[in-house]
Scaffold this motif. Structure first.
Motif, mmCIF file in Angstrom:
data_model
loop_
_atom_site.group_PDB
_atom_site.id
_atom_site.type_symbol
_atom_site.label_atom_id
_atom_site.label_comp_id
_atom_site.label_asym_id
_atom_site.label_seq_id
_atom_site.Cartn_x
_atom_site.Cartn_y
_atom_site.Cartn_z
ATOM 1 N N UNK A 99 7.427 19.267 -11.426
ATOM 2 C CA UNK A 99 7.360 18.233 -12.277
ATOM 3 C C UNK A 99 7.679 18.715 -13.858
ATOM 4 N N UNK A 100 6.862 19.751 -14.034
ATOM 5 C CA UNK A 100 7.089 20.525 -15.431
ATOM 6 C C UNK A 100 8.523 21.032 -15.844
ATOM 7 N N UNK A 101 8.651 21.743 -14.649
ATOM 8 C CA UNK A 101 10.008 22.429 -14.747
ATOM 9 C C UNK A 101 11.249 21.414 -14.613
ATOM 10 N N UNK A 155 10.090 22.631 -27.130
ATOM 11 C CA UNK A 155 9.054 22.059 -26.347
ATOM 12 C C UNK A 155 9.523 21.992 -24.591
ATOM 13 N N UNK A 156 10.705 21.865 -24.726
ATOM 14 C CA UNK A 156 11.214 21.976 -23.401
ATOM 15 C C UNK A 156 11.003 23.547 -22.764
ATOM 16 N N UNK A 157 11.372 24.384 -23.800
ATOM 17 C CA UNK A 157 11.383 25.760 -23.034
ATOM 18 C C UNK A 157 9.795 25.989 -22.742
ATOM 19 N N UNK A 158 8.886 25.571 -23.477
ATOM 20 C CA UNK A 158 7.382 25.962 -23.236
ATOM 21 C C UNK A 158 6.982 25.274 -21.914
ATOM 22 N N UNK A 189 8.158 27.156 -19.126
ATOM 23 C CA UNK A 189 7.423 28.667 -18.949
ATOM 24 C C UNK A 189 5.969 28.119 -18.244
ATOM 25 N N UNK A 190 5.507 26.983 -18.777
ATOM 26 C CA UNK A 190 4.130 26.666 -18.168
ATOM 27 C C UNK A 190 4.206 26.142 -16.937
ATOM 28 N N UNK A 220 2.405 28.063 -13.516
ATOM 29 C CA UNK A 220 1.626 27.021 -12.576
ATOM 30 C C UNK A 220 2.056 27.163 -11.433
ATOM 31 N N UNK A 221 3.558 27.356 -11.033
ATOM 32 C CA UNK A 221 4.185 27.672 -9.716
ATOM 33 C C UNK A 221 3.496 28.868 -9.086
#
Length: 65
Positions: A14-16, A37-40, A43-44, A48-49
């Motif tokens: 979902x984050x990606x 913000x999108x790049x962060x 990356x997060x 997480x994955x």
């Protein structure tokens, strides 16, 4: 794969996906700039994955003696 790991991988996806959507959306507004913000978020999501898939677990190397 445990329930916790499946939730982690789902949140990572979902984050990606959200980061990619935000990056494309912000890129259209300013042709020369993306979204930090999108790049962060991407990356997060990647971290997480990796954690959710168990790639950060220590596995003691087997030494044949």
């Amino acid at each position: 794969m445990t329930t916790r790991e499946m939730i982690e991988v789902a949140l990572a996806a979902a984050l990606i996906i959200g980061g990619g959507w935000l990056y494309v959306r912000r890129g259209k507004a300013g042709a020369n700039h993306g979204s930090q913000t999108a790049v962060i978020l991407i990356f997060i999501g990647a971290i997480l994955a990796i954690h959710g898939l168990g790639l950060l677990e220590y596995r003691k190397p087997e030494v044949g003696l």
